[in-house]
Design a protein around this motif. Structure first.
Motif, PDB file in Angstrom:
ATOM      1  N   THR A  40       0.880  -1.187   0.089  1.00  0.00           N
ATOM      2  CA  THR A  40       0.074  -0.044  -0.222  1.00  0.00           C
ATOM      3  C   THR A  40       0.987   1.423   0.122  1.00  0.00           C
ATOM      4  O   THR A  40       2.087   1.218   0.332  1.00  0.00           O
ATOM      5  CB  THR A  40      -0.927   0.097   1.349  1.00  0.00           C
ATOM      6  N   LEU A  41       0.228   2.357  -0.445  1.00  0.00           N
ATOM      7  CA  LEU A  41       1.031   3.636  -0.171  1.00  0.00           C
ATOM      8  C   LEU A  41       1.500   3.951   1.162  1.00  0.00           C
ATOM      9  O   LEU A  41       2.441   4.274   1.541  1.00  0.00           O
ATOM     10  CB  LEU A  41      -0.104   4.607  -0.653  1.00  0.00           C
ATOM     11  N   LEU A  42       0.484   3.543   2.217  1.00  0.00           N
ATOM     12  CA  LEU A  42       1.006   3.723   3.581  1.00  0.00           C
ATOM     13  C   LEU A  42       2.172   3.015   3.923  1.00  0.00           C
ATOM     14  O   LEU A  42       3.004   3.315   4.479  1.00  0.00           O
ATOM     15  CB  LEU A  42      -0.017   3.751   4.566  1.00  0.00           C
ATOM     16  N   ASP A  43       2.318   1.618   3.437  1.00  0.00           N
ATOM     17  CA  ASP A  43       3.450   0.785   3.875  1.00  0.00           C
ATOM     18  C   ASP A  43       4.759   1.266   3.161  1.00  0.00           C
ATOM     19  O   ASP A  43       5.683   1.322   3.806  1.00  0.00           O
ATOM     20  CB  ASP A  43       3.099  -0.636   3.220  1.00  0.00           C
ATOM     21  N   THR A  44       4.618   1.953   1.769  1.00  0.00           N
ATOM     22  CA  THR A  44       5.673   2.416   1.228  1.00  0.00           C
ATOM     23  C   THR A  44       6.328   3.736   1.813  1.00  0.00           C
ATOM     24  O   THR A  44       7.223   3.900   2.105  1.00  0.00           O
ATOM     25  CB  THR A  44       5.397   2.737  -0.466  1.00  0.00           C
ATOM     26  N   ALA A  45       5.178   4.488   2.233  1.00  0.00           N
ATOM     27  CA  ALA A  45       5.363   6.028   2.975  1.00  0.00           C
ATOM     28  C   ALA A  45       6.280   5.515   4.109  1.00  0.00           C
ATOM     29  O   ALA A  45       7.213   6.285   4.445  1.00  0.00           O
ATOM     30  CB  ALA A  45       4.304   6.597   3.207  1.00  0.00           C
ATOM     31  N   ALA A  46       5.838   4.428   4.819  1.00  0.00           N
ATOM     32  CA  ALA A  46       6.429   4.250   6.060  1.00  0.00           C
ATOM     33  C   ALA A  46       8.023   3.625   5.831  1.00  0.00           C
ATOM     34  O   ALA A  46       9.001   4.139   6.604  1.00  0.00           O
ATOM     35  CB  ALA A  46       5.748   2.983   6.720  1.00  0.00           C
ATOM     36  N   LEU A  47       8.277   2.903   4.855  1.00  0.00           N
ATOM     37  CA  LEU A  47       9.606   2.703   4.265  1.00  0.00           C
ATOM     38  C   LEU A  47      10.609   3.784   3.845  1.00  0.00           C
ATOM     39  O   LEU A  47      11.574   3.933   4.512  1.00  0.00           O
ATOM     40  CB  LEU A  47       9.627   1.678   2.990  1.00  0.00           C
ATOM     41  N   PHE A  48       9.979   4.646   3.381  1.00  0.00           N
ATOM     42  CA  PHE A  48      10.651   5.900   2.895  1.00  0.00           C
ATOM     43  C   PHE A  48      10.878   6.801   4.252  1.00  0.00           C
ATOM     44  O   PHE A  48      11.938   7.425   4.278  1.00  0.00           O
ATOM     45  CB  PHE A  48       9.983   6.962   2.094  1.00  0.00           C
ATOM     46  N   LYS A  49       9.996   6.766   5.183  1.00  0.00           N
ATOM     47  CA  LYS A  49      10.297   7.420   6.464  1.00  0.00           C
ATOM     48  C   LYS A  49      11.500   6.882   7.424  1.00  0.00           C
ATOM     49  O   LYS A  49      12.339   7.386   7.798  1.00  0.00           O
ATOM     50  CB  LYS A  49       9.142   7.344   7.435  1.00  0.00           C
TER      51      LYS A  49
END
Length: 140
Positions: A90-99
């Protein structure tokens, strides 16, 4: 809403690739002229073997300068221990990785096969509609 958006909905499928045997001078020129933060490195069978980032290229410049020798091959500088993102993340999973990490790009895989890349910028772009909704709900 953001938890329903999948990487496959916003990943890049037309991405820059390099080969391990490519000369670093060529690789740096590719990143500069294509204006990308990194390129995926594929072997002769198009299997993902690494990522060459702008940070890796800065190491090349410093190494060549300090040692007064020409830069070597991509395989000498590329990152081989890399994380990937599943096409159905998901977009949220991916955003968490970038964070969590300083990576500017993740290879996207589908059952172990490279199908695209996702960058921080693409991830943020995928949130545009989300933020527009909140902006339009503001009074006045």
């Amino acid at each position: 809403m953001l938890h329903t958006v999948r990487v496959k909905d916003f990943m890049v499928t037309d991405f820059v690739t390099l080969r391990p045997e490519d000369d670093m001078y060529h690789a740096v020129q590719v990143l500069v002229h294509k204006e990308v933060p990194a390129a995926v490195v594929l072997d002769k069978r198009d299997k993902l073997v690494g990522v060459l980032s702008e940070t890796d290229c800065v190491r090349v410049v410093l190494d060549a300068s300090y040692n007064e020798r020409p830069p070597g091959k991509v395989e000498e500088y590329m990152t081989t221990e890399m994380d990937t993102v599943d096409v159905d993340a998901t977009l949220l999973d991916t955003a968490a990785l970038f964070k969590e990490k300083t990576y500017r790009l993740y290879p996207v895989v589908d059952h172990g096969r490279l199908v695209g890349i996702v960058t921080r910028r693409r991830c943020l772009k995928a949130t545009e509609n989300f933020f527009e909704r909140f902006n339009n709900e503001q009074p006045g």
